[in-house]
Write an enzyme that holds these catalytic residues in place. Structure first.
Site, PDB file in Angstrom:
ATOM      1  N   LYS A 158      -4.558  -7.446  -8.737  1.00 11.75           N
ATOM      2  CA  LYS A 158      -4.716  -8.146  -7.461  1.00 11.75           C
ATOM      3  C   LYS A 158      -5.180  -9.573  -7.680  1.00 11.75           C
ATOM      4  CE  LYS A 158      -6.122  -4.343  -4.379  1.00 11.75           C
ATOM      5  NZ  LYS A 158      -7.240  -3.844  -3.548  1.00 11.75           N
ATOM      6  N   GLU A 200      -7.800  -2.903 -10.846  1.00 12.53           N
ATOM      7  CA  GLU A 200      -8.566  -1.703 -10.514  1.00 12.53           C
ATOM      8  C   GLU A 200      -7.627  -0.501 -10.461  1.00 12.53           C
ATOM      9  OE1 GLU A 200     -10.519  -2.762  -6.791  1.00 12.53           O
ATOM     10  OE2 GLU A 200      -8.783  -2.160  -5.642  1.00 12.53           O
ATOM     11  N   TYR A 202      -5.370   2.317  -9.070  1.00 15.26           N
ATOM     12  CA  TYR A 202      -4.547   2.393  -7.863  1.00 15.26           C
ATOM     13  C   TYR A 202      -4.536   3.817  -7.343  1.00 15.26           C
ATOM     14  CZ  TYR A 202      -0.598   2.269  -4.685  1.00 15.26           C
ATOM     15  OH  TYR A 202       0.205   2.378  -3.583  1.00 15.26           O
ATOM     16  N   GLU A 288     -12.350  -4.729   0.492  1.00  9.07           N
ATOM     17  CA  GLU A 288     -12.571  -6.146   0.777  1.00  9.07           C
ATOM     18  C   GLU A 288     -13.267  -6.321   2.115  1.00  9.07           C
ATOM     19  OE1 GLU A 288      -8.237  -7.106   0.687  1.00  9.07           O
ATOM     20  OE2 GLU A 288      -8.641  -8.116   2.596  1.00  9.07           O
ATOM     21  N   ARG A 292     -13.561 -12.143  10.008  1.00  9.12           N
ATOM     22  CA  ARG A 292     -12.944 -12.616  11.250  1.00  9.12           C
ATOM     23  C   ARG A 292     -12.831 -11.450  12.220  1.00  9.12           C
ATOM     24  NH1 ARG A 292      -8.581 -11.396   7.605  1.00  9.12           N
ATOM     25  NH2 ARG A 292      -7.581  -9.553   8.472  1.00  9.12           N
ATOM     26  N   ARG A 338       1.337  -1.875  16.894  1.00 10.83           N
ATOM     27  CA  ARG A 338       1.758  -3.275  16.908  1.00 10.83           C
ATOM     28  C   ARG A 338       3.264  -3.339  17.121  1.00 10.83           C
ATOM     29  NH1 ARG A 338      -1.390  -6.450  12.062  1.00 10.83           N
ATOM     30  NH2 ARG A 338      -3.282  -5.154  12.044  1.00 10.83           N
TER      31      ARG A 338
END
Lengths: 455, 163, 163, 455
Positions: A158, A200, A202, A288, A292, A338
């Site tokens: 990543k 890392e 997976y 992560e 926001r 969505r």
């Protein structure tokens, strides 16, 4: 509280933020590119400033233009929405320098948590579990091979600066590692101007579960439960729900506390999300932090009865959280779908264009967030999100039934415009989704021309 | 535009620009809803007048009933004076001279060459030169020294024939 | 229409947007309701004036306004055969004869007089006679004996010329 | 559960019922008059039957046509919505006779509670407090004068068969009584075919508070809190909220229990509402029972997280209530505003017509129930309800701010069509409404050309 809030964004999130500002009695200043001249938020706002041409780098991503718009409108706060400049520490810094309140965490926090390497280090320090892998970036192919051999294949490489599903690569075979390591570094360099990568383990069949957190500037933090965002196409979420189905109550609380602890330790202020992977043994691993408001925040609002944008603004104005963890109780189940202007049959390519007809779902326990209107267009210059359809119900089966009803009410017409509506209906119908035991591989199962034999 | 219902906030802004905006929007709305575009359109509101005429050729395609947006140049303000516009390259503050109290780069009636600097827009300490898009004569300067401008806002008009 | 948001303030507040809106809307409604569009239109309200003109060619097609609903007989299924329809007076079950297996009241080709019974619709044990609306010849019977019918559904067609 | 539900109604309530049927997997059969041929519910339904011409007495009120439509569509249940045939015992009986399930209380219960005289007797027997007045109809002018003198002026003379604000008259002066008594009897005879009237004390400044109740066919009953419906124009509700502002907690529970006790005693089955007047001393008096789903039911749905139409259908199918009183907790505050196509400046006369433009509010915690669409019409043949706009928020001030925002988003355009939107905004702004201390006299204060001096 502020007097005028400049909304440095477009589309549904700009309108959504504007609505809360209006409810709080704040003056709404919008910005727009020439492409968005006739957009809904421009009509809604008290004032709107044209900040540049269509391409985002010359308008929504162009810091001097945003700052000038703030100056011209007399804004005392800037809400960045999601995407664009929302997680740019430079932007938060520029606001500070101009005496404007940035509605988000302090620049230093954005910097630390936006870099996956320092974020992993910070969260490890706060005691959050990480997937086996490296915390520091890995400097050469040899070191990567050694790490990968230690943690076992498949691994994922990543980009430290990556995000939103870009800048990552799964490696299943040791023989592919050197080449793919070089490729992802080169991709990362060109996408983010930063070629550092880490490695890392997976998890091919993990669930993507995130925790919504609010921290005020007085050191208080609360979490607002989980969202499960495991239905993803190309690592982009398309169905999100709250709570996460089938997680033991103890795990839910453990993850919530871990998320709050991690963000408070990092000096976080505002609304933030901590993303975790949860494996089939119900072990969770920090992935992560998103600094926001997120696209999928409405499902949390529906279950918790909290207006997250209002909380963002209150926190940015220096107010204290007015709810305690004990008072924050979830009720029922919420799902978001969505609706993208895209064609699932052609690899999900965007299908922007004029909307000659648009009928949106409505009625009991249905919420639609959109800036699209009949007669308007879905611009090719930006992401193809057309609407977010959210439903609430007392339990998950009722929520799924309601979402099916709501999606069936949606009608989008326009030359060349198609949507992923039917694809979403197919996903909602999948036995694994219905059972709530699906993971991030669900969409692959639906799009793979050679379905696997395994259930 | 809600700005009009809060008279307290209009103070510094140019009311004429706002009125123009309203008239333009009214005209656009009117045209957008017409199946057939008229030969001429004139809207006047107080001091503001908008007049439009279409040539024969333009009328034919107008017969397509689809919701037609603004007839031409949708990115520029409505009914600009004839000539070539010079638009602001960025949102910011417009200056006619290189320094406060200095001589303006150009004035109405001046001859300019394509590429010649005619003004400055300042955005966050960046000084961005405004240049003429064509050879010609400055017909009008629309923006006062020190006024805030948006991206694409017409600052001046050049008569290229006069070049 | 934001001006309407704060009704308490409408008196003194900027009426321009509102006036323009009003004039535009007035023009639109005026045009929408005209079967034949005029060559020119001019609306003036206080300071606000809207004027429009159309060319000769455009007036003819303008007679059909854009989203025209079903042209005629909106209460009957599409494309009914020519002639005069006999519609069901109620939702129910249609019978061609007075009793099961009986002779139909009428058949295709029969001459009928206005007011003559041509069938029955049964609704909740109520037997409602269906009568011819005009003198003429039965051109077609569209509904089978015993079939469910809705209110207004065309049951038969009469050729009144043939009467 | 049923297979096909016929919805014997039109407009927003027909669509609202259809949505829940769809979510329950039930086939939806709609009926329509020629006036409603292009209506939203006709497009939504699985099957739709034309039952007659525009005037309701020849279509939506015409029992044989509705029953035929049920037969033709193979319906096994009929949902009557509100208004039209919803509280006609004859209709419920006809359904029973045809082997169809009527979604509502048994015919005998409708009969007893629809007659205000027997309803008052039944509720008095169940121990509910009544306003001073007569239970039996009053037979002549002399008897009325005596009763009125006993209970004190002002009194209200009400038709036993009245409802929906029609068939009642306030009498303030003894001298007016004889004439007004005769008038109301004559009106009642022509409106309802029943000239019986009764008399009770009139409370000029009372609040209209009603309790939502659900009773199953197994003898279980629960209440879902109050709705305050004190903002009325000509006794027609225009703003409703839940909970009722400023009522002491003890009173809330007392009224809830009284309502459940009263309906269970009357043999009620289904969703029903018990209406009370609450005076300024917080004493409450039984007024009437509504044997149907009500227009304002969404505010209860928003605070309680219960789909009332779903509960109606489940109860009608013989299922037990699946929530206990203890589990039914209200959250936050909900307000509904009824948008009518009418002109408040001209005595609220209806302004039906073509809708050339329609923009509805949306976004966080806003729900809109409507069957109106741009390009459609508001028919002059039926009531002018154009949309119900509902909001939810954690508390009342936020709910009011949100409603103001939502109403500002509404835009209705059409030749000759106006709405009461601005009037609603004015009402929301009134200091008494803001304080939550308003009563049924609020609209008079707003429309009275000579405002009183009192606050």
């Amino acid at each position: 509280m502020f007097e005028t809030v400049l909304i440095a964004n477009r589309g549904e999130i700009a309108l959504r933020v504007a609505r809360t500002c209006r409810e709080l009695g704040l003056r709404v200043a919008a910005v727009y590119s020439t492409e968005d001249r006739d957009s809904t938020v421009v009509r809604f706002a008290d004032q709107a400033v044209c900040i540049g041409p269509g391409p985002a780098r010359h308008s929504y991503l162009y810091l001097p233009a945003i700052m000038e718009a703030a100056r011209q409108t007399g804004a005392d706060a800037i809400h960045p929405g999601y995407g664009f400049l929302s997680e740019q520490a430079d932007f938060a810094e520029a606001c500070e320098a101009e005496g404007l309140t940035f509605v988000g965490p302090p620049p230093a926090v954005i910097d630390r948590l936006g870099d996956k390497s320092t974020a992993r280090a910070a969260m490890a320090d706060a005691g959050l579990p990480l997937l086996p892998g490296t915390i520091e970036p890995v400097g050469d192919a040899e070191a990567v091979a050694k790490v990968a051999a230690d943690i076992g294949y498949p691994v994922i490489v990543k980009a430290v600066a990556g995000g939103g599903g870009r800048g990552m690569q799964v490696v299943s075979e040791p023989d592919d590692l050197a080449r793919q390591y070089r490729e992802i570094r080169s991709t990362a360099q060109s996408l983010f101007g930063d070629d550092r990568v880490y490695v890392e383990r997976y998890l091919p069949a993990a669930r993507h579960v995130e925790v919504q957190v609010l921290c005020d500037s007085h050191g208080n933090g609360v979490h607002l439960g989980q969202r499960d965002c495991s239905v993803q196409r190309r690592r982009q979420k398309i169905i999100e729900e709250s709570p996460a189905p089938g997680l033991p109550r103890g795990l839910v609380e453990q993850m919530g506390h871990a998320a709050v602890r991690g963000l408070l330790a990092a000096g976080y202020v505002g609304a933030g999300t901590v993303e975790f992977l949860v494996d089939d043994q119900h072990r969770f691993y920090f992935m992560e932090v998103n600094c926001r408001i997120q696209v999928e925040h409405p499902v949390t609002e529906l279950t918790h009865g909290v207006d997250l944008v209002r909380e963002q603004l209150r926190i940015a104005a220096g107010e204290q959280l007015d709810v305690s963890q004990a008072e924050l109780t979830a009720r029922g189940w919420a799902i978001e779908c969505r609706i993208n202007a895209e064609d699932p049959a052609r690899g999900f390519i965007p299908t922007p264009g004029l909307l000659t007809g648009l009928t949106l779902p409505a009625g009991p326990f249905v919420r639609v967030d959109t800036a699209a209107v009949a007669g308007g267009r879905i611009s090719a210059a930006y992401d193809p999100l057309l609407a977010k359809i959210c439903v609430w119900a007392p339990d998950r089966p009722q929520a799924i039934a309601r979402m099916r009803r709501a999606l069936a009410e949606l009608s989008v017409e326009g030359p060349g415009v198609s949507t992923n509506r039917d694809f979403l209906l197919t996903a909602l119908d999948h036995p694994l989704f219905v059972a709530g035991t699906h993971d991030t591989s669900l969409v692959d199962r639906l799009t793979d021309p050679h379905p696997r034999e395994e259930s | 535009m809600t700005s009009l219902i809060e008279p307290a906030q209009t103070e510094g802004a140019a009311p004429l620009a706002e009125a123009l905006d309203e008239v333009r929007r009214s005209a656009q709305s009117l045209l957008a809803d017409l199946a057939h575009r008229p030969r001429a359109l004139r809207i006047r509101a107080g001091d503001v007048v908008v007049e439009m005429e279409w040539t024969e050729q333009q009328q034919a395609p107008a017969a397509t009933p689809a919701p037609a947006p603004a007839p031409e140049a949708p990115d520029t303000p409505p009914a600009p004076p004839p000539g070539v516009g010079i638009s602001s390259p960025i949102v910011g503050t417009f200056y006619r001279a290189a320094e406060p109290g200095g001589t303006p780069f150009v004035s109405e009636g001046d001859q300019v060459r394509r590429g010649q600097q005619v003004g400055i827009v300042e955005a966050m300490k960046l000084m961005i030169p405004v240049e003429a898009d064509a050879d010609g004569r400055i017909l009008a300067v629309h923006t006062a020294d020190g006024a805030p401008v948006e991206f694409g806002e017409r600052l001046m008009t050049i008569d290229p024939q006069a070049g």
